[in-house]
Write an enzyme that holds these catalytic residues in place. Structure first.
Site, PDB file in Angstrom:
ATOM      1  N   THR A 286       2.778   8.167  -5.416  1.00 14.23           N
ATOM      2  CA  THR A 286       1.764   7.188  -5.099  1.00 14.23           C
ATOM      3  C   THR A 286       1.529   7.030  -3.604  1.00 14.23           C
ATOM      4  O   THR A 286       2.451   6.820  -2.840  1.00 14.23           O
ATOM      5  CB  THR A 286       2.133   5.833  -5.715  1.00 14.23           C
TER       6      THR A 286
ATOM      7  N   ASN B 176     -11.692  -6.061  -2.213  1.00  9.94           N
ATOM      8  CA  ASN B 176     -12.342  -4.872  -2.747  1.00  9.94           C
ATOM      9  C   ASN B 176     -13.830  -4.993  -3.002  1.00  9.94           C
ATOM     10  O   ASN B 176     -14.509  -3.988  -3.215  1.00  9.94           O
ATOM     11  CB  ASN B 176     -11.620  -4.413  -4.005  1.00  9.94           C
TER      12      ASN B 176
ATOM     13  N   GLU C  38      -2.831  -5.355  -3.158  1.00  9.51           N
ATOM     14  CA  GLU C  38      -3.987  -6.103  -2.642  1.00  9.51           C
ATOM     15  C   GLU C  38      -4.112  -7.453  -3.352  1.00  9.51           C
ATOM     16  O   GLU C  38      -4.240  -7.519  -4.570  1.00  9.51           O
ATOM     17  CB  GLU C  38      -5.252  -5.262  -2.804  1.00  9.51           C
TER      18      GLU C  38
ATOM     19  N   LYS D   8       2.896   3.961   2.998  1.00  7.47           N
ATOM     20  CA  LYS D   8       1.723   3.090   3.133  1.00  7.47           C
ATOM     21  C   LYS D   8       1.051   3.003   1.776  1.00  7.47           C
ATOM     22  O   LYS D   8       1.144   3.918   0.949  1.00  7.47           O
ATOM     23  CB  LYS D   8       0.752   3.604   4.182  1.00  7.47           C
TER      24      LYS D   8
END
Lengths: 408, 408
Positions: free
Chosen positions: B193, B403, B280, B182
């Site tokens: 990571t 974000n 993202e 994930k």
């Protein structure tokens, strides 16, 4: 692209004349725009010069030559080309700079090494020599310009023009310092940032001016960041004509040297903060104060890790007191830190102390602070005496708008 | 916030069963959402484990404990909490992890050190113990889940679920490797990571598994970046049940060890690239290949400087073959480079060679390449044999959307 002025813009400061300094501007048409884009500043004979330059391994010819020229310590002229950085253009780039210096030195009757050239704009396109030659001829003939004209002419994607001024007493003599600067993107620390120029009528030895400029640079231009990206052309030059007639400053022990250094620092800090205020897409000005670090350098690295974190910058853009992202940035900085001694606050209010959320933490006043456009972030490491302050801006849709479309 | 699937999403791979591995999922309601957010994976006795963890100085309790646990080399269970990272929560954070491990080890009749716990989500909010306790009780009783359910349950802001699989022959025995992962933001290299888990039925000594995982990590998870921001909780764990019955691998000289290491590398690379594909706001997948550098490490640092440059990432987002920004990023990397030997290309076409623009450079095919969603950037330093490949994504309005509003 025409950009609206930054919401953080400040009016252009009132800059007085500096004896021994004359600026002129002209249109070289480096880009398809209707504005002056070539600036010429002439200095009285005997003018001292100091400079700090980008640390980039791919620095432009202008930077390479400038580094050598400041070692000689004397300047008669400055040329600034806006719209084309002339960087990464091979031997053609060097020829262009040498030709401009030759043209100006012939006009002034000085050594070509006394002519400083800077260029800013798109990378990788050779400076068009015909335009440069005609532009230089025009600017040498132009009427004297005021400081605002010069500050406008050196800009590229800047949304407002930037100047700063200060005075210092050296003995009984008042000396004046003016500065102009351009820059809003490709701004990152560890170097002199973008193109900045400081002018003073003080009499000061080039070596001392260089030392003072490097000291000021470390706490001002090297403490700002917009996007963590370092230009190939970053340059700050300081020129001192000596026309004020003070007893020349030769070393830091001389009377007035500290006063002058303080004024120089003041002008550098003002200019550095103005660049952040014009950060591409910036809507909030952020001051990050780190204390309690292992050393001042460690504090600065931590402050810059926070300032360069896209997650912190977007949180501030969203008015979110997301101190978890500040923890993340402290953690990744590669500097000594103890999670269980770390404290983080916004606008003077601690959100977390000693490694955990503050028990009776009230987010309301913090949210109010973050709704404004001047944001303070405090970080205390709790492990030493090191401290540093860094300035940056938030990361917004404006940055994407500007940089996904602009061939800079 | 519900996000649309990344335009770079790939379908979930078909993952076979792994003997000795059983996954279960349940709802702990860590956030106000209607989905499984607690994952439990049970391993057969004798399962070997290896792990790599974030280098963050502010790592979570889960990471601190995990680092110690892998030294023992054995695992019986894995718990993953999604929606709360439990990081920066002081002693309450540690108590929560210890309580979960105790609950699971009591159920299995094993040492609590054989129970691995990971948590991902918001930083600085203590894991609610009542929800964790009820959730663990539920998951221990749940029906076995398939791999896709587990991959879904460990996600947070992920827009698609990610798995990879490979096989290797060890002697006459075919062994199977599956991985799930994930992550989509706070992704940066120099560590394992985010949360990734690899499962295999191979029999392999923990120390050799650890060595192979570290090697694979260096060329896969440590070669991806979304935003240069490093999580406090990054973890990759590999579990080997030994149920395949191969002659156990003890060292790299054993028959089949290289085949298994290659398969492990393959799974890690697939998983790492899937994280980038869910970066993202990502709209383009970017492969950056650096050659001719002073060393492999130098090549990787240069590739990461390019991959983390907001100016390069926005240029790619805008479909702009702006190789000047690549020059800038090479220059700021702090690695050996010679401006006049540097070459840069996109999609296999050189735009600049040996420090200047290619004379007959035709931008049309490059523009066509950049209009796609799989972008290649080639950089040749021309000074050595060092090489590295790094993967990243572009920087778009989507990243700001996600974000500036999400309290992650």
């Amino acid at each position: 692209m025409d950009l609206a002025p930054s919401p953080l813009a400040l009016p252009f400061a009132t800059l007085p004349q500096i004896a021994g300094v004359t600026a002129r501007v002209a249109r070289a048409h480096y880009k398809d725009w209707d504005r002056c884009d070539l600036t010429y500043v002439e200095f009285a004979p005997g003018t001292a010069v100091a400079g700090v330059f980008t640390q980039s391994a791919c620095a432009s010819t202008e930077v390479e030559l400038g580094r050598e020229q400041v070692k000689q310590g004397v300047a008669r002229a400055l040329i600034v080309n806006a719209g084309n950085s002339n960087a990464f253009t091979g031997h053609r780039g060097r020829t262009a700079v040498e030709q401009i210096a030759a043209q100006v030195s012939a006009h002034l009757g000085c050594a070509p090494e006394a002519v400083f050239v800077s260029s800013t704009g798109v990378i990788g396109v050779p400076l068009p020599m015909d335009k440069a030659k005609a532009g230089v001829a025009a600017v040498l003939d132009a009427e004297p310009a005021d400081w605002r004209d010069a500050a406008l002419a050196i800009g590229t994607t800047d949304t407002f023009c930037k100047g700063a001024t200060a005075t210092a007493m050296i003995g009984d003599t008042k000396v004046q310092l003016n500065g102009i600067i351009k820059g809003s993107g490709m701004i990152a620390p560890d170097m002199a940032t973008m193109l900045g120029y400081i002018f003073t009528d003080a009499a000061i030895a080039p070596s001392l001016l260089q030392q003072m400029l490097e000291d000021a640079n470390k706490r001002t231009f090297s403490c700002i960041t917009v996007d963590g990206d370092t230009s190939t052309s970053d340059t700050v030059l300081a020129f001192a004509t000596g026309a004020a007639g003070n007893r020349p400053l030769l070393e830091m022990d001389d009377a007035g040297a500290y006063a002058f250094a303080a004024a120089l620092h003041d002008v550098c800090r003002q200019l550095a903060q103005l660049v952040v205020r014009d950060g591409e897409g910036a809507a909030k000005f952020i001051e990050i104060r780190v204390t309690g670090a292992a050393s001042d350098d460690s504090a600065r690295n931590i402050a810059l890790a926070i300032a360069n974190s896209p997650l912190v910058k977007t949180a501030i853009a969203g008015g979110d007191a997301n101190w978890g992202r500040v923890v993340m940035a402290v953690g990744k900085a590669g500097e000594p830190a103890d999670r269980d001694k770390l404290s983080i606050g916004f606008g003077g209010i601690w959100a977390a102390r000693d490694g955990q959320p503050v028990a009776d933490y009230d987010e309301a006043p913090v949210a109010e602070h973050l709704a404004g456009d001047e944001i303070d972030i405090d970080v205390d490491l709790g492990i030493g005496d090191g401290r540093a302050t860094v300035w940056t801006c938030d990361l917004t849709h404006g940055y994407i708008d500007i940089n996904a479309d602009y061939r800079s």
